[in-house]
Design a protein around this motif. Structure first.
Motif, PDB file in Angstrom:
ATOM      1  N   LEU A  52      -2.778   7.936  41.525  1.00  0.00           N
ATOM      2  CA  LEU A  52      -3.201   9.160  40.842  1.00  0.00           C
ATOM      3  C   LEU A  52      -4.646   9.499  41.202  1.00  0.00           C
ATOM      4  CD1 LEU A  52      -2.495  11.390  38.840  1.00  0.00           C
ATOM      5  CD2 LEU A  52      -3.332   9.908  37.024  1.00  0.00           C
ATOM      6  N   GLY A  53      -5.509   8.493  41.262  1.00  0.00           N
ATOM      7  CA  GLY A  53      -6.898   8.735  41.649  1.00  0.00           C
ATOM      8  C   GLY A  53      -7.008   9.283  43.062  1.00  0.00           C
ATOM      9  N   LEU A  55      -4.689  10.930  44.695  1.00  0.00           N
ATOM     10  CA  LEU A  55      -4.127  12.279  44.685  1.00  0.00           C
ATOM     11  C   LEU A  55      -5.103  13.286  44.087  1.00  0.00           C
ATOM     12  CD1 LEU A  55      -1.668  14.039  45.259  1.00  0.00           C
ATOM     13  CD2 LEU A  55      -0.876  13.517  42.963  1.00  0.00           C
ATOM     14  N   LEU A  56      -5.783  12.918  43.009  1.00  0.00           N
ATOM     15  CA  LEU A  56      -6.755  13.830  42.402  1.00  0.00           C
ATOM     16  C   LEU A  56      -7.929  14.091  43.335  1.00  0.00           C
ATOM     17  CD1 LEU A  56      -6.807  12.679  38.682  1.00  0.00           C
ATOM     18  CD2 LEU A  56      -5.840  14.766  39.634  1.00  0.00           C
ATOM     19  N   PHE A  57      -8.400  13.066  44.033  1.00  0.00           N
ATOM     20  CA  PHE A  57      -9.480  13.249  45.003  1.00  0.00           C
ATOM     21  C   PHE A  57      -9.033  14.181  46.121  1.00  0.00           C
ATOM     22  CE2 PHE A  57     -11.814  12.104  48.832  1.00  0.00           C
ATOM     23  CZ  PHE A  57     -13.119  12.244  48.375  1.00  0.00           C
ATOM     24  N   TYR A  58      -7.802  14.018  46.576  1.00  0.00           N
ATOM     25  CA  TYR A  58      -7.253  14.852  47.647  1.00  0.00           C
ATOM     26  C   TYR A  58      -7.166  16.314  47.214  1.00  0.00           C
ATOM     27  CZ  TYR A  58      -3.610  16.873  50.567  1.00  0.00           C
ATOM     28  OH  TYR A  58      -2.889  17.692  51.366  1.00  0.00           O
ATOM     29  N   VAL A  59      -6.749  16.552  45.999  1.00  0.00           N
ATOM     30  CA  VAL A  59      -6.571  17.922  45.512  1.00  0.00           C
ATOM     31  C   VAL A  59      -7.911  18.572  45.173  1.00  0.00           C
ATOM     32  CG1 VAL A  59      -5.606  19.274  43.613  1.00  0.00           C
ATOM     33  CG2 VAL A  59      -4.233  17.514  44.701  1.00  0.00           C
ATOM     34  N   LYS A  60      -8.840  17.820  44.613  1.00  0.00           N
ATOM     35  CA  LYS A  60     -10.102  18.391  44.137  1.00  0.00           C
ATOM     36  C   LYS A  60     -11.159  18.560  45.221  1.00  0.00           C
ATOM     37  CE  LYS A  60      -9.817  17.657  39.371  1.00  0.00           C
ATOM     38  NZ  LYS A  60     -10.014  18.841  38.604  1.00  0.00           N
TER      39      LYS A  60
END
Length: 85
Positions: A52-53, A55-60
């Motif tokens: 999840l971390g 994925l969030l870094f990738y999206v943000k």
């Protein structure tokens, strides 16, 4: 202030992901935590949190790409001026 391509000056900018960092960090962390999980199985519960971390870094944190000249750059870094000002 609209974002412009530092190479051609176009305003046709789209966000693109940092695929390589997403794959390296996601796979590297999965291998490290998975291997450590053989010695301490409670660490396997960290895998979904790690994913999840990543994925969030990738999206943000997307990169920017120009649709005209296909140049990619990081819009959060200060761009060096090239040519006459």
């Amino acid at each position: 202030m609209a974002l412009k391509c530092p190479q051609c000056g176009s305003h046709r900018i789209v966000p693109v992901g940092q695929y390589d960092k997403f794959i390296y960090w996601g796979l590297g962390g999965t291998v490290a935590v998975g291997a450590a999980g053989f010695f301490l199985p409670l660490l396997w519960f960290l895998l979904p949190i790690w994913w999840l971390g990543c994925l969030l870094f990738y999206v943000k944190r997307p990169l920017a790409a120009c649709e005209e000249c296909h140049h990619q750059w990081n819009p959060r870094q200060r761009q060096r001026m090239v040519g006459p000002v």
